[in-house]
Design a protein around this motif. Structure first.
Motif, PDB file in Angstrom:
ATOM      1  N   PRO A  14      -6.583  -6.290   0.248  1.00 30.70           N
ATOM      2  CA  PRO A  14      -6.187  -4.993   0.801  1.00 30.70           C
ATOM      3  C   PRO A  14      -7.376  -4.124   1.198  1.00 30.70           C
ATOM      4  O   PRO A  14      -7.322  -3.402   2.198  1.00 30.70           O
ATOM      5  CB  PRO A  14      -5.378  -4.354  -0.337  1.00 30.70           C
ATOM      6  CG  PRO A  14      -4.795  -5.515  -1.065  1.00 30.70           C
ATOM      7  CD  PRO A  14      -5.878  -6.570  -1.033  1.00 30.70           C
ATOM      8  N   GLY A  15      -8.469  -4.189   0.445  1.00 31.67           N
ATOM      9  CA  GLY A  15      -9.646  -3.386   0.769  1.00 31.67           C
ATOM     10  C   GLY A  15     -10.332  -3.849   2.034  1.00 31.67           C
ATOM     11  O   GLY A  15     -10.870  -3.030   2.806  1.00 31.67           O
TER      12      GLY A  15
ATOM     13  N   ARG B 284      -0.466  -9.002  -2.496  1.00 35.41           N
ATOM     14  CA  ARG B 284       0.333  -9.269  -1.308  1.00 35.41           C
ATOM     15  C   ARG B 284       0.500  -8.026  -0.429  1.00 35.41           C
ATOM     16  O   ARG B 284       1.121  -8.103   0.640  1.00 35.41           O
ATOM     17  CB  ARG B 284       1.702  -9.806  -1.718  1.00 35.41           C
ATOM     18  CG  ARG B 284       1.645 -11.181  -2.376  1.00 35.41           C
ATOM     19  CD  ARG B 284       3.011 -11.619  -2.876  1.00 35.41           C
ATOM     20  NE  ARG B 284       3.973 -11.716  -1.777  1.00 35.41           N
ATOM     21  CZ  ARG B 284       4.147 -12.804  -1.025  1.00 35.41           C
ATOM     22  NH1 ARG B 284       3.395 -13.876  -1.226  1.00 35.41           N
ATOM     23  NH2 ARG B 284       5.057 -12.832  -0.071  1.00 35.41           N
ATOM     24  N   ASP B 285      -0.040  -6.894  -0.868  1.00 39.93           N
ATOM     25  CA  ASP B 285       0.128  -5.644  -0.116  1.00 39.93           C
ATOM     26  C   ASP B 285      -0.949  -5.517   0.967  1.00 39.93           C
ATOM     27  O   ASP B 285      -1.804  -4.636   0.938  1.00 39.93           O
ATOM     28  CB  ASP B 285       0.085  -4.447  -1.066  1.00 39.93           C
ATOM     29  CG  ASP B 285       1.291  -4.417  -1.984  1.00 39.93           C
ATOM     30  OD1 ASP B 285       2.397  -4.766  -1.516  1.00 39.93           O
ATOM     31  OD2 ASP B 285       1.136  -4.056  -3.162  1.00 39.93           O
ATOM     32  N   VAL B 286      -0.892  -6.434   1.914  1.00 42.90           N
ATOM     33  CA  VAL B 286      -1.852  -6.461   3.019  1.00 42.90           C
ATOM     34  C   VAL B 286      -1.032  -6.371   4.311  1.00 42.90           C
ATOM     35  O   VAL B 286      -0.596  -7.385   4.852  1.00 42.90           O
ATOM     36  CB  VAL B 286      -2.710  -7.735   3.002  1.00 42.90           C
ATOM     37  CG1 VAL B 286      -3.810  -7.665   4.058  1.00 42.90           C
ATOM     38  CG2 VAL B 286      -3.340  -7.942   1.624  1.00 42.90           C
ATOM     39  N   TYR B 287      -0.813  -5.136   4.765  1.00 42.83           N
ATOM     40  CA  TYR B 287       0.003  -4.867   5.946  1.00 42.83           C
ATOM     41  C   TYR B 287      -0.731  -3.860   6.831  1.00 42.83           C
ATOM     42  O   TYR B 287      -1.447  -2.990   6.321  1.00 42.83           O
ATOM     43  CB  TYR B 287       1.365  -4.300   5.544  1.00 42.83           C
ATOM     44  CG  TYR B 287       2.167  -5.213   4.653  1.00 42.83           C
ATOM     45  CD1 TYR B 287       2.898  -6.272   5.184  1.00 42.83           C
ATOM     46  CD2 TYR B 287       2.190  -5.028   3.264  1.00 42.83           C
ATOM     47  CE1 TYR B 287       3.635  -7.115   4.364  1.00 42.83           C
ATOM     48  CE2 TYR B 287       2.919  -5.864   2.437  1.00 42.83           C
ATOM     49  CZ  TYR B 287       3.646  -6.908   2.999  1.00 42.83           C
ATOM     50  OH  TYR B 287       4.369  -7.745   2.189  1.00 42.83           O
TER      51      TYR B 287
ATOM     52  N   ARG C  58      -2.926   3.576   6.673  1.00 42.77           N
ATOM     53  CA  ARG C  58      -2.667   4.772   5.867  1.00 42.77           C
ATOM     54  C   ARG C  58      -3.750   4.945   4.799  1.00 42.77           C
ATOM     55  O   ARG C  58      -4.222   6.062   4.558  1.00 42.77           O
ATOM     56  CB  ARG C  58      -1.280   4.674   5.229  1.00 42.77           C
ATOM     57  CG  ARG C  58      -0.841   5.932   4.503  1.00 42.77           C
ATOM     58  CD  ARG C  58       0.640   5.890   4.183  1.00 42.77           C
ATOM     59  NE  ARG C  58       1.004   4.823   3.260  1.00 42.77           N
ATOM     60  CZ  ARG C  58       1.733   3.765   3.592  1.00 42.77           C
ATOM     61  NH1 ARG C  58       2.156   3.606   4.835  1.00 42.77           N
ATOM     62  NH2 ARG C  58       2.027   2.841   2.696  1.00 42.77           N
ATOM     63  N   ASP C  59      -4.145   3.859   4.169  1.00 41.83           N
ATOM     64  CA  ASP C  59      -5.205   3.939   3.160  1.00 41.83           C
ATOM     65  C   ASP C  59      -6.538   4.304   3.795  1.00 41.83           C
ATOM     66  O   ASP C  59      -7.340   5.040   3.204  1.00 41.83           O
ATOM     67  CB  ASP C  59      -5.317   2.618   2.409  1.00 41.83           C
ATOM     68  CG  ASP C  59      -4.141   2.357   1.488  1.00 41.83           C
ATOM     69  OD1 ASP C  59      -3.428   3.327   1.143  1.00 41.83           O
ATOM     70  OD2 ASP C  59      -3.913   1.185   1.126  1.00 41.83           O
TER      71      ASP C  59
ATOM     72  N   LEU D 175     -13.589  -1.648  -3.824  1.00 41.73           N
ATOM     73  CA  LEU D 175     -12.164  -1.770  -3.525  1.00 41.73           C
ATOM     74  C   LEU D 175     -11.630  -3.109  -4.022  1.00 41.73           C
ATOM     75  O   LEU D 175     -12.098  -4.178  -3.605  1.00 41.73           O
ATOM     76  CB  LEU D 175     -11.929  -1.626  -2.022  1.00 41.73           C
ATOM     77  CG  LEU D 175     -12.509  -0.369  -1.360  1.00 41.73           C
ATOM     78  CD1 LEU D 175     -12.098  -0.315   0.107  1.00 41.73           C
ATOM     79  CD2 LEU D 175     -12.073   0.893  -2.085  1.00 41.73           C
ATOM     80  N   HIS D 176     -10.641  -3.029  -4.893  1.00 41.96           N
ATOM     81  CA  HIS D 176      -9.995  -4.201  -5.471  1.00 41.96           C
ATOM     82  C   HIS D 176      -8.486  -4.062  -5.294  1.00 41.96           C
ATOM     83  O   HIS D 176      -7.991  -3.179  -4.603  1.00 41.96           O
ATOM     84  CB  HIS D 176     -10.323  -4.311  -6.965  1.00 41.96           C
ATOM     85  CG  HIS D 176     -11.724  -4.733  -7.255  1.00 41.96           C
ATOM     86  ND1 HIS D 176     -12.060  -5.998  -7.675  1.00 41.96           N
ATOM     87  CD2 HIS D 176     -12.896  -4.041  -7.205  1.00 41.96           C
ATOM     88  CE1 HIS D 176     -13.366  -6.083  -7.866  1.00 41.96           C
ATOM     89  NE2 HIS D 176     -13.898  -4.902  -7.576  1.00 41.96           N
TER      90      HIS D 176
END
Length: 352
Positions: free
Chosen positions: A46-47, A222-225, A231-232, A147-148
């Motif tokens: 995600p990072g 799995r939160d890679v969108y 947004r992040d 970032l992790h």
């Protein structure tokens, strides 16, 4: 923008690792400098996605003359772990050669000893050179973000008490749902940076105004969108604007309203026996002591073949394992509680 590479020679002939580095030169010598890296655990992405979109915004800001402080971005910090695969699964958390966590065993030095990190570096292993080079680079900045992500998880961060509550602006900007106040007693990257910041000479500092070293947990693996990463990235931009690293007159400071709890208040819910895991509660839910969290099917088909796992304390479920079979002692959940959950926690990190 300067685009360069850190080159780490391999431990066998014919191999080298290349780490992309993006640098922006600030136009205000009084503005804070920043080091941001992602994917030190190479399978936590995600990072990397966040920094891809943040770099787009920073390039535009550079064209507009809005970069005030020096910024270093390393979007994929661990090519060694990225190349490790075992039966088709990336093994990005542990070095397969030494079985050591890529985010442990960073050297603990005072800030004035920064240059010692590179002494005789060519005689060290590739993983040690990777760690020393990343740490040396980070110690040249005022604000350091690693970032992790967790397994299944809310957005939260590990922040040394020396940087709290000043770091509440980061928690607010990234809409964190919890902050874990760490003790700075491990050899993880974030705590090695904090160790140096707190040791400028003489006694260890209890607070370090204007400095920051933090591990940001960007939800789950799995939160890679695209929308989530954008947004992040916008949240991290708000943080940089608030700290004066970039110029953005539209930025408005926000207040962090979530819980900030010491690590002693984190209940590590573990499997008392091996079995198939049936979760009854999800991340983000609040629970009371005694609430049913999961059922373990320990002996499938037997009338007495299940075991209930309950909460020991009131709190917020911050993380949950994505695995649905647990070995005895495996972590199932982390619950951020209102009180200390035990007196036998070892100093440092919650997990290996």
């Amino acid at each position: 923008m300067e685009h360069s590479q850190i080159i780490i020679g391999g431990d066998t002939a014919g191999i080298e690792w290349r780490i992309p580095v993006f640098r922006f030169k600030g136009n205000d010598a009084t503005a804070p400098s920043v080091h941001i890296q992602a994917a030190l655990h190479a399978n936590e992405l995600p990072g990397t996605a966040l920094l891809h979109f943040l770099l787009e915004r920073l390039r535009k800001a550079e064209d507009d003359g809005a970069i005030r402080g020096d910024i270093t971005i390393i979007p994929q910090a661990n090519p060694i772990g990225l190349a490790q695969a075992h039966f088709g699964e990336m093994e990005g958390r542990f070095d397969l050669n030494t079985r050591t966590n890529f985010n442990r065993d960073f050297p603990l030095v005072a800030l004035g000893e920064r240059e010692t990190l590179l002494e005789d570096i060519d005689r060290r292993s590739a993983v040690d050179r990777l760690k020393r080079t990343l740490l040396h680079t980070a110690l040249g900045a005022d604000l350091v973000l690693d970032l992790h992500c967790d397994d299944e998880s809310l957005q939260y961060a590990y922040i040394d008490t020396a940087f709290w509550p000043e770091a509440a602006d980061l928690a607010a900007a990234l809409d964190m749902e919890a902050v874990f106040l760490s003790d700075g007693e491990s050899t993880a990257f974030e705590e090695a940076v904090g160790h140096a910041f707190k040791r400028k000479g003489g006694e260890t500092l209890s607070t370090v105004p204007g400095r920051l070293s933090v591990t940001v947990e960007l939800r789950g693996k799995r939160d890679v969108y695209p929308d989530m990463a954008k947004r992040d990235a916008a949240g991290l931009w708000r943080f940089l604007a608030g700290r004066g690293v970039v110029a953005d007159p539209a930025h408005a400071a926000e207040t962090y309203a979530g819980p900030a709890v010491p690590l002693d208040n984190i209940e590590m819910v573990r499997a008392p026996e091996p079995g198939t895991v049936l979760f009854h509660r999800d991340i983000g839910e609040t629970v009371k002591a005694g609430d049913l969290l999961a059922t373990l099917i320990t002996r499938p088909g037997a009338p007495d073949g299940t075991l209930a796992v309950t909460a020991g304390h009131d709190g917020l479920i911050a993380t949950r394992s994505s695995a649905r079979y647990a070995r005895r002692g495996d972590d199932l959940m982390k619950i951020a509680c209102h009180e200390a959950t035990g007196r036998n926690r070892k100093p440092g990190t919650l997990e290996d």
